[in-house]
Design a protein around this motif. Structure first.
Motif, PDB file in Angstrom:
ATOM      1  N   ALA A 339       0.839  -1.206   0.000  1.00 53.81           N
ATOM      2  CA  ALA A 339       0.000   0.000   0.000  1.00 53.81           C
ATOM      3  C   ALA A 339       0.871   1.252   0.000  1.00 53.81           C
ATOM      4  N   ALA A 340       1.120   1.781  -1.190  1.00 47.03           N
ATOM      5  CA  ALA A 340       2.032   2.922  -1.341  1.00 47.03           C
ATOM      6  C   ALA A 340       1.570   4.136  -0.545  1.00 47.03           C
ATOM      7  N   MET A 341       0.258   4.380  -0.507  1.00 44.46           N
ATOM      8  CA  MET A 341      -0.218   5.569   0.187  1.00 44.46           C
ATOM      9  C   MET A 341      -0.023   5.470   1.693  1.00 44.46           C
ATOM     10  N   ILE A 342      -0.039   4.249   2.242  1.00 46.80           N
ATOM     11  CA  ILE A 342       0.213   4.096   3.678  1.00 46.80           C
ATOM     12  C   ILE A 342       1.700   4.279   3.955  1.00 46.80           C
ATOM     13  N   HIS A 343       2.558   3.780   3.065  1.00 43.16           N
ATOM     14  CA  HIS A 343       3.991   4.071   3.200  1.00 43.16           C
ATOM     15  C   HIS A 343       4.224   5.582   3.163  1.00 43.16           C
ATOM     16  N   GLN A 344       3.546   6.261   2.258  1.00 41.90           N
ATOM     17  CA  GLN A 344       3.694   7.710   2.159  1.00 41.90           C
ATOM     18  C   GLN A 344       3.241   8.386   3.443  1.00 41.90           C
ATOM     19  N   ALA A 345       2.087   7.942   3.981  1.00 41.53           N
ATOM     20  CA  ALA A 345       1.558   8.565   5.191  1.00 41.53           C
ATOM     21  C   ALA A 345       2.514   8.377   6.364  1.00 41.53           C
TER      22      ALA A 345
END
Length: 451
Positions: A339-345
């Protein structure tokens, strides 16, 4: 859910209805792991039936309450949040996706370019010449003035052509649905919903029926297929209902005022979607403790739900509790490592905490984010921020070059790539990537999508 970006766009959709004028609108794109995952789950059987690589079709969510979906820019499907909220069940969304997939496999965008350039459609070409001016000036009247041209032969030819494309996309859609052993009934129900709602639109015409005119022949075709298809009575598995209920609850919680959320989900409703919507809406009102109380109860019942952890992490982040947010995002990533967006968050939370160790963790997360979503330019910007605070000038320049080349800023990309090459070890992976970017930046524009 995160607002990604907003920009003004002059839209000319395939199937422009007679007399319709182009409109300038602010389009707000949003990203959300759970909703995107649900839509991809809906889409996968259709894409497989169509022979498309699921990984190459990009799905974009537009924050807009109106019912619309369209294809643009190659294999890209754009879906309004209003359509997802209005659809009664997943089958209706799947029917829309099947139709839009028909436009992709039919090559209708390329055909649109062909007819624009043909001698038989000179008037339509003249109309389209107004679009660059409108984009440059922000004035929709440049397109509207061009629309006044060619009201006879040219427009009649254009509309005949696009009606054929709509019929072709319908034929492809029901074929894909049959191939996937799915009912076309949802597609018909959605079209009937649009027809019933047409009277609600006046000057601001329903964008879906404007760009996809619902003629009687189209409606009759889909209705007839439902009557003869052996898959018309096939029901979707229960997980589709659970997914769609969650999608609608999440969108309503984020996008609607509290009064409307409580109308859909009164406090007496203790279902999971209802509690989820109320928790999200409380978060949007900055009532973090009340939101967290509901979320913790949901997690107690579903301790392996990654999206509840992601939402809790977002709430903790917004409340300024970065260390708690990092731990919570970690639980989500243990379940969804892709989950790229969770890594980003989580990277954003590490950057907020600052300090070399935290910044190194942020770099590690952002490297994972760009591995899964290299086209997401904000990740490269964050990566440049983290490297910059670590005083790693070479990798800061490389990350900025990555961002620039993906946003079409070739001179900027070239400058940063050259700077990175000057500082990185000759022949190293980073140096080779900088060389690739520098080479790409020197190439003349070819219309390729650099996202």
């Amino acid at each position: 859910m995160r607002l990604l970006y907003t920009f003004s766009l002059i839209t000319l959709a395939i199937g422009l209805a007679t007399g319709a004028t182009a409109q300038a609108r602010n389009l707000s794109f949003i990203r959300d792991t759970e909703i995107e995952n649900a839509v991809r789950y809906y889409s996968a059987p259709i894409f497989n039936a169509a022979g498309l690589d699921v990984q190459t079709v990009r799905i974009h969510l537009i924050k807009d309450p109106r019912l619309n979906a369209f294809v643009a820019g190659g294999q890209r499907i754009f879906i309004h949040t209003g359509l997802l909220m209005a659809a009664d069940d997943a089958s209706q969304v799947i029917g829309v996706i099947a139709h839009e997939t028909g436009h992709i496999t039919g090559g209708h965008l390329a055909q649109f370019d062909t007819i624009r350039e043909s001698a038989q459609a000179q008037q339509i070409a003249t109309m389209l010449l107004g679009i660059p001016l409108a984009l440059a000036t922000g004035r929709a009247d440049a397109v509207a003035a061009s629309l006044a041209l060619g009201q006879h032969i040219g427009q009649r030819s254009f509309l005949t052509y696009t009606r054929a494309m709509e019929q072709s996309a319908d034929q492809a859609a029901v074929t894909f649905l049959d191939e996937a052993k799915m009912s076309s009934r949802g597609m018909l129900e959605f079209f009937e919903k649009l027809k019933r709602n047409e009277a609600l639109y006046t000057a601001d015409q329903n964008p879906y029926t404007r760009s996809h005119p619902l003629t009687d022949s189209r409606m009759n075709f889909v209705r007839h297929h439902v009557q003869i298809s052996k898959y018309s009575d096939n029901k979707l598995p229960e997980e589709y209902k659970l997914l769609h209920d969650r999608v609608r609850a999440k969108l309503r919680g984020y996008l609607l005022p509290e009064s409307q959320v409580l109308t859909y989900y009164p406090k007496s409703d203790q279902s999971v979607p209802a509690r989820y919507a109320r928790a999200i809406n409380l978060q949007q009102q900055h009532r973090y403790e009340e939101s967290l109380k509901i979320t913790d109860a949901l997690l107690a019942e579903s301790p392996k739900d990654p999206f509840f952890y992601e939402f809790k992490g977002d709430t903790l982040f917004d409340a300024g509790r970065m260390e708690d947010a990092i731990k919570t995002y970690g639980k989500a990533l243990n379940i969804l490592p892709w989950a790229a967006m969770i890594h980003q968050a989580r990277a954003r939370a590490y950057i907020e905490l600052d300090g070399d160790e935290n910044l190194k963790e942020a770099v590690a997360d952002l490297k994972e984010a760009v591995r899964y979503e290299p086209w997401a330019t904000f990740n490269w910007r964050l990566l440049a921020t983290a490297y910059g605070r670590l005083d790693d000038q070479a990798n800061t320049a490389l990350a900025l070059a990555e961002e620039a080349i993906r946003t079409g800023k070739k001179p900027t990309a070239k400058t940063y790539a050259e700077r990175a090459m000057d500082q990185l070890p000759n022949g190293s992976p980073g140096w080779l990537r900088a060389q690739d970017i520098e080479f790409q930046a020197r190439k003349p524009d070819d219309g390729a999508d650099n996202e």
